[in-house]
Design an enzyme around this catalytic site. Structure first.
Site, short mmCIF file in Angstrom:
data_model
loop_
_atom_site.label_atom_id
_atom_site.label_comp_id
_atom_site.label_asym_id
_atom_site.label_seq_id
_atom_site.Cartn_x
_atom_site.Cartn_y
_atom_site.Cartn_z
N ASN A 9 136.10 -32.20 28.22
CA ASN A 9 135.83 -30.92 28.87
C ASN A 9 136.19 -29.82 27.87
OD1 ASN A 9 135.90 -28.56 30.36
ND2 ASN A 9 137.03 -29.42 32.09
N ARG A 88 131.57 -32.37 30.29
CA ARG A 88 131.32 -31.23 31.16
C ARG A 88 130.48 -30.24 30.38
NH1 ARG A 88 135.11 -26.09 32.13
NH2 ARG A 88 133.91 -25.08 33.77
N HIS A 177 131.52 -24.06 38.59
CA HIS A 177 132.55 -24.91 39.23
C HIS A 177 131.91 -25.95 40.16
CE1 HIS A 177 135.41 -21.22 38.80
NE2 HIS A 177 135.62 -22.05 37.79
N ARG A 238 138.75 -11.57 34.62
CA ARG A 238 137.37 -11.14 34.89
C ARG A 238 137.33 -10.24 36.12
NH1 ARG A 238 134.74 -17.07 34.66
NH2 ARG A 238 136.76 -17.75 33.88
N GLU A 383 137.82 -32.66 38.85
CA GLU A 383 136.52 -32.55 38.19
C GLU A 383 136.29 -33.70 37.21
OE1 GLU A 383 135.63 -28.07 37.35
OE2 GLU A 383 137.79 -28.30 37.53
#
Length: 398
Positions: A9, A88, A177, A238, A383
């Protein structure tokens, strides 16, 4: 037969890796390379229950980190049991609606979406190329953050812009996500004992990046992130949603350049921008407790925006069976969860304070219920396991 998959990832300045048994989810090796391209780049990993840390050369990039990981895997003969490498990939655009075995056409597709995820897709490609070189005999599988959201309908994913921007340039909501929302929605359905194909679940993935998804009958029908991972909720650094007119104001009135605006919205805003303290929710909670007013303000804005999004997702769902909190903040911050549940007063949730405090550090559980039978849950995400399962499934199919 082995079910072991090496999962890579690659983030913009970090690289998480693990060897996972796709059948059970157990890991034999986990690790993280961080501060890549900086002077303090390092690699830490856990093998057979023991923790190790290696300092990487100053300014080491992803390829140097992967070389160390490959060397470690081969020294320990862990590659003998590997059946695939799962990667990923952040942005698959409209080209990928599910996970795929990587070939040249797939690499071209990922390259075509670099402009949509300039921090992530190049790093993902670096990981793929390095793994192809190191493990020439293993199939490589790409698992996309955007794929789960490809089930959204036009009314959910189109912006009210000239349609030519979508037709010619792919400007639309993609969402991110996806592997986390998929995993958490499925686990939440099991916990409330309802078939995923007959359920209405809102999943809130809250970490340094945050997003909410409405999952109806197992499919994503709306999500808060957009063309890029900047839209939606307030995040660590963000901004999330804002007035697009701000761009013109910043550039024409305050003489900001495009790159300054981009850096501000992605790296200097969110919890960090509001608190002027930190992007780390734990530090902000501690400061707020000690009376730091801007820290308190940052938490209030974060929770208010999150509660508004959750409430709005009853529109695409038409009903509500569960709200599931996940991610570093969602799984561990009882304060954020309590504030959000209190803001959702219309839903009449009865919060179990003890259960809310106990649901931390990997503990799943129901923390609130309402008279209509809806539940609020905490559900740890995984994940990497989703990536391993998808890789195993595709290799089996071959």
């Amino acid at each position: 037969m082995s079910h072991n998959v090496l999962v890579l990832n690659c983030g913009s300045s970090s690289l998480k890796f693990a060897i996972i048994d796709a059948a059970s989810g157990t890991t034999s090796l986990t690790g993280l390379a961080e501060c890549l391209s900086l002077e303090n780049a390092s690699l830490s990993y856990k093998l057979n229950g023991k923790k190790y840390k290696i300092d990487l050369p100053e300014g080491a990039q992803h390829d140097a980190a992967i070389a160390e990981i490959v060397s470690l895997i081969k020294q320990q003969h862990l590659d003998d049991s590997l059946i695939a490498v799962g990667h990923r990939v952040v942005h698959g655009g409209e080209a990928f609606t599910g996970s795929v075995v990587i070939d040249n056409a797939v690499i071209n597709g990922i390259e075509n979406n670099v402009a949509l995820a300039p921090l992530h897709n190049p790093a993902n490609l670096m990981g793929i190329r390095a793994a192809q070189t190191a493990f020439t005999n293993l199939p490589q599988v790409a698992v996309f953050d955007t794929a789960f959201h490809q089930s959204m309908e036009k009314q959910a994913y189109l912006y009210a812009l000239p349609l030519s921007l979508y037709k010619e340039h792919g400007v639309r909501r993609y969402g991110f996500h996806g592997t986390s929302h998929y995993f958490v929605a499925n686990e939440a359905a099991k916990l409330i004992n309802k078939p995923i194909e007959q359920s209405a679940i809102i999943t809130a993935h809250l970490g340094n990046g945050c997003s909410v998804t409405a999952v109806k009958n197992g499919k994503s029908v709306d999500t808060s992130m957009g063309l890029t991972p900047l839209e939606g909720l307030v995040m660590g650094t963000r901004s999330g949603d804002l007035d697009a007119g701000l761009y013109n104001y910043l550039s024409s009135t305050l003489n900001y350049s495009n790159s300054q605006i981009d850096a501000m919205l992605n790296k200097q805003s969110g919890l960090l921008g509001l608190s002027e303290l930190s992007s780390d929710c734990r530090e902000i909670e501690e400061a707020a407790e000690k009376g730091h007013m801007q820290a308190k303000l940052a938490l209030d804005v974060f929770c208010y925006r999150l509660a508004k999004y959750i409430a709005s997702y009853v529109v695409p769902l038409g009903q509500l069976d569960a709200i599931a909190f996940t991610g570093g903040i969602g799984e561990n911050s009882s304060l954020i969860r309590e504030k959000v549940i209190n803001l959702l007063s219309f839903f009449a949730f009865d919060l179990d304070h003890d259960a809310n405090l106990a649901a931390r550090f990997g503990n799943a559980g129901v923390i609130a219920t309402n008279p209509l039978g809806a539940k609020v849950l905490v559900m740890p995400t995984n994940e990497e396991w989703v990536i391993a399962m998808d890789a195993h499934k595709l290799v089996e199919a071959q």
